[in-house]
Design a protein around this motif. Structure first.
Motif, short mmCIF file in Angstrom:
data_model
loop_
_atom_site.label_atom_id
_atom_site.label_comp_id
_atom_site.label_asym_id
_atom_site.label_seq_id
_atom_site.Cartn_x
_atom_site.Cartn_y
_atom_site.Cartn_z
N ARG A 11 42.81 49.63 39.78
CA ARG A 11 41.40 49.18 39.76
C ARG A 11 41.14 48.56 41.12
NH1 ARG A 11 39.71 46.90 33.83
NH2 ARG A 11 37.92 48.23 34.26
N VAL A 14 43.93 46.67 43.05
CA VAL A 14 44.90 46.11 42.11
C VAL A 14 45.51 47.20 41.23
CG1 VAL A 14 45.13 44.52 40.14
CG2 VAL A 14 43.59 43.96 42.02
N ALA A 16 46.36 47.48 37.94
CA ALA A 16 46.11 46.69 36.73
C ALA A 16 47.13 47.00 35.64
CB ALA A 16 44.70 46.95 36.23
N PRO A 35 48.83 36.44 30.51
CA PRO A 35 47.87 35.57 31.17
C PRO A 35 46.61 36.32 31.60
CG PRO A 35 49.78 36.00 32.58
CD PRO A 35 50.08 36.61 31.25
N ASN A 36 45.58 35.59 31.97
CA ASN A 36 44.35 36.20 32.48
C ASN A 36 44.70 37.18 33.60
OD1 ASN A 36 42.72 33.02 32.20
ND2 ASN A 36 42.51 34.76 30.81
N GLY A 37 44.13 38.36 33.52
CA GLY A 37 44.37 39.35 34.57
C GLY A 37 45.64 40.14 34.38
N ALA A 38 46.35 39.95 33.26
CA ALA A 38 47.63 40.64 33.04
C ALA A 38 47.45 42.15 32.82
CB ALA A 38 48.35 40.04 31.84
N GLY A 39 46.24 42.53 32.37
CA GLY A 39 45.99 43.96 32.14
C GLY A 39 45.69 44.30 30.69
N LYS A 40 45.47 43.28 29.85
CA LYS A 40 45.26 43.52 28.42
C LYS A 40 44.01 44.38 28.17
CE LYS A 40 45.13 39.11 27.49
NZ LYS A 40 45.27 38.60 28.88
N SER A 41 42.88 43.93 28.73
CA SER A 41 41.63 44.68 28.50
C SER A 41 41.73 46.07 29.12
CB SER A 41 40.43 43.94 29.11
OG SER A 41 40.28 42.69 28.49
N THR A 42 42.41 46.15 30.25
CA THR A 42 42.58 47.46 30.90
C THR A 42 43.36 48.39 29.98
OG1 THR A 42 42.55 46.41 33.08
CG2 THR A 42 43.50 48.62 32.94
N GLN A 71 35.68 43.20 24.21
CA GLN A 71 35.36 41.78 24.23
C GLN A 71 33.83 41.64 24.19
OE1 GLN A 71 37.70 40.24 27.36
NE2 GLN A 71 37.57 38.14 26.67
N GLU A 154 40.39 40.37 21.96
CA GLU A 154 40.19 38.94 21.70
C GLU A 154 39.20 38.64 20.56
OE1 GLU A 154 40.21 36.21 24.85
OE2 GLU A 154 41.11 37.60 26.28
N HIS A 186 44.90 35.20 23.00
CA HIS A 186 45.56 34.07 23.66
C HIS A 186 45.96 33.01 22.62
CE1 HIS A 186 44.72 35.26 27.82
NE2 HIS A 186 43.52 35.61 27.43
N1 LIG Z 1 36.05 46.32 36.72
C1 LIG Z 1 37.11 45.98 37.46
N2 LIG Z 1 37.19 46.34 38.75
C2 LIG Z 1 38.25 46.03 39.51
N3 LIG Z 1 39.30 45.32 39.06
C3 LIG Z 1 39.27 44.93 37.79
C4 LIG Z 1 38.18 45.24 36.91
N4 LIG Z 1 38.43 44.70 35.71
C5 LIG Z 1 39.64 44.10 35.80
N5 LIG Z 1 40.14 44.23 37.05
C6 LIG Z 1 41.42 43.71 37.52
O1 LIG Z 1 42.44 44.35 36.77
C7 LIG Z 1 43.47 43.42 36.45
C8 LIG Z 1 43.65 43.36 34.95
O2 LIG Z 1 42.46 42.82 34.35
P1 LIG Z 1 42.23 42.78 32.78
O3 LIG Z 1 40.79 42.47 32.56
O4 LIG Z 1 42.79 44.01 32.19
O5 LIG Z 1 43.15 41.53 32.37
P2 LIG Z 1 43.26 40.76 30.98
O6 LIG Z 1 44.72 40.62 30.69
O7 LIG Z 1 42.42 41.42 29.95
O8 LIG Z 1 42.67 39.33 31.33
P3 LIG Z 1 41.88 38.22 30.43
O9 LIG Z 1 42.93 37.49 29.63
O10 LIG Z 1 41.27 37.34 31.47
O11 LIG Z 1 40.87 38.95 29.59
C9 LIG Z 1 43.06 42.07 37.08
O12 LIG Z 1 43.71 41.96 38.32
C10 LIG Z 1 41.58 42.24 37.25
O13 LIG Z 1 41.13 41.46 38.35
#
Ligand SMILES: Nc1ncnc2c1ncn2[C@@H]1O[C@H](COP(=O)(O)OP(=O)(O)OP(=O)(O)O)[C@@H](O)[C@H]1O
Length: 220
Positions: A11, A14, A16, A35-42, A71, A154, A186
């Motif tokens: 992404r 990054v 992801a 943790p936040n940004g770990a890649g869960k939503s991805t 989410q 979440e 979380h």
């Molecule tokens: N639309 C996007 N464009 C570019 N990078 C993105 C985008 N969405 C997420 N990222 C990046 O991809 C990585 C994974 O993000 P993701 O949202 O999957 O994390 P997460 O584990 O769901 O976090 P959270 O607990 O905060 O929801 C992070 O480094 C984030 O900054």
């Protein structure tokens, strides 16, 4: 029910997801943590098919279905949808959009509304209920879909204790009817409630196995 091999997603700058290999079993609730940004939503986006992977592959049985509850975002006040319409959209995969509902569909919608305490809200505009109520409506839509794989991002974030219990019970019931359930969380209570935990950090799998009660060191 679903197998993931060496999945990666870039992404922007990054990575992801970085070489994620795992599986989801039918009849199981898996908590997706990290943790936040770990890649869960991805990961949920890719499993749901809304984000293409950069590499790797996903396998699931031909004809199997996936329901995804992302989410919660903001819902426009202009959107002319009631809570009941939102649940009814869970039938769209089977029926097609805006088709007349069958009696069995209406029964399913009523049952899922009841499970999440939404019955008194069914005629309210979705834009005019609270954030927690909207969250429940969107999860209920995922329940109505009765998919083989249920992905939820979440579901228990920011909801009261009774709602959290109702949501976790609903995910358990989905696994009970044979679905593979994966939900990002979380919350310790949600992790303790799961059968297995998939932990990500910086896009990599750091743990994948039976859930433990945090601090107990024992199996649930
Ligand atoms: N639309 C996007 N464009 C570019 N990078 C993105 C985008 N969405 C997420 N990222 C990046 O991809 C990585 C994974 O993000 P993701 O949202 O999957 O994390 P997460 O584990 O769901 O976090 P959270 O607990 O905060 O929801 C992070 O480094 C984030 O900054």
């Amino acid at each position: 029910m679903l197998a993931v091999h060496d999945l990666s997603v870039r992404r922007g700058a990054v990575l992801a997801l970085d070489g994620v290999t795992t599986g989801l079993r039918a009849g199981t609730v898996t908590a997706l943590v990290g943790p936040n940004g770990a890649g869960k939503s991805t990961l949920l986006d890719v499993l749901a098919g809304v984000l293409p992977p950069t590499g790797g592959r996903i396998e699931r049985p031909r004809g199997s279905s996936v329901a995804y509850v992302p989410q919660h975002g903001t819902v426009s006040a202009q959107l002319p949808l009631t809570v009941g319409d939102t649940l009814a959209m869970g039938c769209w995969r089977e029926r097609g959009p805006w088709r007349r509902l069958r009696r069995s569909d209406r029964a399913r919608i009523a049952e899922c509304a009841d499970r999440l305490g939404l019955t008194p809200l069914l005629h309210r505009p979705l834009a005019a209920v609270s954030g927690g109520q909207r969250q429940r409506a969107l999860v209920a839509q995922g329940l109505v879909a009765r998919a083989d794989v249920l992905l939820v991002d979440e579901p228990t974030a920011g909801v009261d204790a009774a709602t959290q219990d109702a949501l976790l019970d609903a995910l358990r019931a989905e696994a009970g009817r044979g679905a593979a359930v994966l939900h990002a969380t979380h919350e310790d209570a949600a992790v303790a409630h799961a059968d297995t935990v998939l932990a990500l950090d910086q896009g990599r799998v750091v743990a994948d196995g039976p859930a433990t009660i945090p601090g107990s060191g024992g199996r649930r």
